[in-house]
Design an enzyme around this catalytic site. Structure first.
Site, PDB file in Angstrom:
ATOM      1  N   LYS A 110      12.503 -20.292  -4.755  1.00  0.00           N
ATOM      2  CA  LYS A 110      11.683 -19.209  -5.320  1.00  0.00           C
ATOM      3  C   LYS A 110      11.703 -19.339  -6.828  1.00  0.00           C
ATOM      4  CE  LYS A 110       9.266 -15.602  -3.913  1.00  0.00           C
ATOM      5  NZ  LYS A 110       8.550 -15.439  -2.625  1.00  0.00           N
TER       6      LYS A 110
HETATM    7  P1  NAD Z   1       0.592  -8.249  -5.693  1.00  0.00           P
HETATM    8  O1  NAD Z   1       1.043  -8.325  -7.090  1.00  0.00           O
HETATM    9  O2  NAD Z   1      -0.718  -8.836  -5.311  1.00  0.00           O
HETATM   10  O3  NAD Z   1       0.566  -6.735  -5.184  1.00  0.00           O
HETATM   11  C1  NAD Z   1       1.627  -5.843  -5.288  1.00  0.00           C
HETATM   12  C2  NAD Z   1       1.007  -4.445  -5.345  1.00  0.00           C
HETATM   13  O4  NAD Z   1       2.039  -3.473  -5.286  1.00  0.00           O
HETATM   14  C3  NAD Z   1       0.225  -4.192  -6.643  1.00  0.00           C
HETATM   15  O5  NAD Z   1      -1.028  -3.618  -6.334  1.00  0.00           O
HETATM   16  C4  NAD Z   1       1.135  -3.241  -7.413  1.00  0.00           C
HETATM   17  O6  NAD Z   1       0.399  -2.360  -8.250  1.00  0.00           O
HETATM   18  C5  NAD Z   1       1.832  -2.498  -6.294  1.00  0.00           C
HETATM   19  N1  NAD Z   1       3.135  -1.956  -6.665  1.00  0.00           N
HETATM   20  C6  NAD Z   1       4.098  -2.525  -7.431  1.00  0.00           C
HETATM   21  N2  NAD Z   1       5.160  -1.713  -7.531  1.00  0.00           N
HETATM   22  C7  NAD Z   1       4.866  -0.621  -6.816  1.00  0.00           C
HETATM   23  C8  NAD Z   1       5.561   0.577  -6.520  1.00  0.00           C
HETATM   24  N3  NAD Z   1       6.779   0.799  -6.989  1.00  0.00           N
HETATM   25  N4  NAD Z   1       4.954   1.497  -5.734  1.00  0.00           N
HETATM   26  C9  NAD Z   1       3.727   1.278  -5.238  1.00  0.00           C
HETATM   27  N5  NAD Z   1       3.005   0.169  -5.480  1.00  0.00           N
HETATM   28  C10 NAD Z   1       3.577  -0.761  -6.257  1.00  0.00           C
HETATM   29  O7  NAD Z   1       1.791  -8.880  -4.832  1.00  0.00           O
HETATM   30  P2  NAD Z   1       1.731  -9.458  -3.364  1.00  0.00           P
HETATM   31  O8  NAD Z   1       1.506 -10.912  -3.447  1.00  0.00           O
HETATM   32  O9  NAD Z   1       0.854  -8.594  -2.526  1.00  0.00           O
HETATM   33  O10 NAD Z   1       3.258  -9.264  -2.930  1.00  0.00           O
HETATM   34  C11 NAD Z   1       3.774  -8.034  -2.456  1.00  0.00           C
HETATM   35  C12 NAD Z   1       5.062  -8.281  -1.696  1.00  0.00           C
HETATM   36  O11 NAD Z   1       4.815  -9.219  -0.639  1.00  0.00           O
HETATM   37  C13 NAD Z   1       6.198  -8.893  -2.520  1.00  0.00           C
HETATM   38  O12 NAD Z   1       7.429  -8.414  -2.027  1.00  0.00           O
HETATM   39  C14 NAD Z   1       6.079 -10.377  -2.222  1.00  0.00           C
HETATM   40  O13 NAD Z   1       7.296 -11.076  -2.422  1.00  0.00           O
HETATM   41  C15 NAD Z   1       5.689 -10.333  -0.755  1.00  0.00           C
HETATM   42  N6  NAD Z   1       5.017 -11.547  -0.258  1.00  0.00           N
HETATM   43  C16 NAD Z   1       3.862 -11.997  -0.809  1.00  0.00           C
HETATM   44  C17 NAD Z   1       3.253 -13.152  -0.280  1.00  0.00           C
HETATM   45  C18 NAD Z   1       1.935 -13.663  -0.788  1.00  0.00           C
HETATM   46  O14 NAD Z   1       1.383 -14.589  -0.162  1.00  0.00           O
HETATM   47  N7  NAD Z   1       1.355 -13.131  -1.835  1.00  0.00           N
HETATM   48  C19 NAD Z   1       3.864 -13.831   0.770  1.00  0.00           C
HETATM   49  C20 NAD Z   1       5.048 -13.338   1.313  1.00  0.00           C
HETATM   50  C21 NAD Z   1       5.612 -12.189   0.788  1.00  0.00           C
END
Ligand code: NAD
Length: 479
Positions: A110
């Site tokens: 990561k």
């Molecule tokens: P992203 O940045 O696209 O979206 C995250 C969203 O959460 C944003 O809209 C942000 O405003 C919101 N947010 C942040 N803090 C917040 C809070 N305290 N309360 C409410 N909303 C909040 O990120 P993502 O890629 O969607 O990732 C989200 C989660 O999923 C993370 O834990 C990431 O590790 C996990 N994840 C992502 C992927 C991927 O392919 N993008 C894959 C596996 C896991």
């Protein structure tokens, strides 16, 4: 650690280790091998300067490699101010277990950059990303055969395209250069269906869960996904796609959406697409017409619903709110949204948790397909699609001929013919591969969950399956 977490709460990395410990207790591993699997192999910290707005800005970034039992290692790059070594190591460990659970042939890694991506314009972000990538590439911490990043919180296709281009500039004769990173846009060597893959995977995971009435009953629910009330936290890449697909294709009512600036709720179900448009235009949920807005978003996690989908960040369900969570079923779309302590409280209340290492594995699964596509230098379906269509056409024509010759009066509907005569393109194949992966991995977890009296929950079952596979790889290497 989020501000709402209490002092008693272990860190994210400790939480992952504690969950690991719960599982290995039930396994027959030598203490040496157990320790080898648990520890993070290495973390590289880099501080680099970029000249921006007339002065040199220094940034801190990390790339952790948790386990190299298989190579390349794989894991996203996160852009957030909260990024720190402990968090990156926890996420790298989860990647090891996730890859093993869904049988993608990778070790776990990561990366993270301590930055608020919204504070910089596109050109500045490109300079920062290219410089960060340069630092990692020159140490083989980005490399098609050794370490392959992907998007995570705060990064997406755009950043992955810059990283791929930076690698190609520094490795001009590497024919496999495009496989150095996944999550690229399709025109830069990406694959159809990657952007929505994690959200799509959440949908497929829930569909598979609801195929097993016995499991649904454990969550004190019944029936299908249709009509279930869901609360989603985080309308970013993962949360938006999961909410969109579940509401548009499975009849799930999204009764609340929680974002950084508060929450929107509507018992009749929110229009996810319209909320997202509002968010894109204004930067938040406030001011959205047609739903109730509340400023205290986190409190909405505690509202009654059938299904809670935390899809924002780690540690949001913790010792301070776990006993007030009412959802009987939680699917961890984010990584680590439920802390170790909260997990225990929720389990005692009978809440079923579909764990992160399974629930959000759709991203790494489709990344695997993209990596294979880049190494094979051909898009999926290019060789077979028209051959498949010709064979189907042969069958349809023969059926129609038989019907006419024998006066059988059979007619094939236009809709059937269109669907039957359409060969699988890349998107259809990606969805099929993802669906198969999510079903197979759930069944492996479920077999342990139901097959052993000492396994209480799906998280321990998931760890047992994945640790068992990592251990088998180490043993086959003579360790
Ligand atoms: P992203 O940045 O696209 O979206 C995250 C969203 O959460 C944003 O809209 C942000 O405003 C919101 N947010 C942040 N803090 C917040 C809070 N305290 N309360 C409410 N909303 C909040 O990120 P993502 O890629 O969607 O990732 C989200 C989660 O999923 C993370 O834990 C990431 O590790 C996990 N994840 C992502 C992927 C991927 O392919 N993008 C894959 C596996 C896991």
């Amino acid at each position: 650690m989020t501000a709402s977490m209490t002092a008693k709460e272990p860190s994210f990395r400790e939480s992952v280790d504690l969950m690991f410990n719960r599982a290995v207790r039930l396994m027959d591993l030598s203490p040496g091998l157990e320790q080898k699997i648990r520890v993070c192999n290495s973390t590289y910290t880099v501080r680099f300067g970029v000249r921006l707005r007339g002065k040199i800005e220094t940034f801190t970034g990390y790339r952790s490699v948790h386990s190299e039992h298989m190579e390349p290692v794989k894991g996203g790059i996160r852009y957030a101010l909260s990024v720190h070594q402990d968090e990156v190591e926890a996420l790298a460990a989860l990647m090891t277990y996730k890859c093993a659970l869904v049988e993608t042939p990778f070790g776990g890694s990561k990366g993270g950059l301590c930055i608020d991506p919204r504070a910089w314009d596109e050109h500045e972000l490109e300079q920062i990303t290219r410089r960060f990538a340069y630092e990692l590439i020159k140490r083989d911490l980005i490399h098609p055969a050794q370490n392959v990043p992907a998007p995570d919180m705060g990064t997406g296709e755009r950043e992955m395209a810059w990283i791929a281009d930076q690698y190609a500039r520094m490795n001009t004769t590497d024919i496999n250069a495009k496989a150095c990173v996944t999550g690229k846009p399709p025109h830069a060597g990406g694959i159809q269906g990657r952007v929505e893959a994690t959200g799509r995977g959440v949908q497929y995971a829930l569909r598979e869960f609801f195929r097993h009435p016995e499991d649904v009953a454990k969550a004190r629910l019944s029936g299908t996904l249709d009509g279930k009330r869901a609360i989603v936290q985080g309308l970013g890449n993962v949360g938006y796609h999961a909410a969109k697909f579940l509401s548009e294709e499975d009849g799930v009512k999204i009764t609340a959406i929680i974002e950084r600036d508060g929450a929107l709720s509507d018992d009749n179900g929110l229009n996810v697409e319209a909320v997202r448009r509002h968010m894109n235009a204004t930067g938040g949920l406030k001011g959205y017409a047609g739903a109730t807005y509340t400023e205290n978003g986190a409190a909405m996690l505690e509202a009654p619903c059938d299904l809670l989908i935390p899809a924002a960040m780690e540690g949001v369900i913790n010792l301070s709110n776990a006993d007030r969570i009412k959802a009987p079923l939680i699917i961890e779309a984010a990584n680590g949204p439920v802390t170790f302590g909260a997990d225990e409280i929720l389990r005692k209340k009978g809440c079923v948790i579909i764990p992160d290492m399974y629930a959000n594995a759709g991203g790494v699964t489709v990344s695997y397909f993209e990596w294979v596509k880049n190494l094979s230098h051909i898009r999926f379906g290019r060789m077979q699609r028209r051959a498949e269509e010709s064979r189907s056409r042969l069958l349809v024509e023969e059926l129609e001929r038989l019907s006419a010759d024998q006066n059988l009066g059979w007619t094939l509907t236009a809709d059937f013919k269109e669907r039957f005569l359409t060969g699988s393109d890349e998107l259809a194949l990606v969805r099929s591969g993802l669906d198969d992966t999510m079903r197979t991995a759930y069944q492996a977890m479920r077999a342990v969950w139901h097959g052993r009296n000492d396994v209480e929950d799906l998280r321990v079952a998931a760890y047992i399956v994945s640790i068992g596979r990592v251990a088998a790889t180490y043993r086959s290497k003579g360790l």
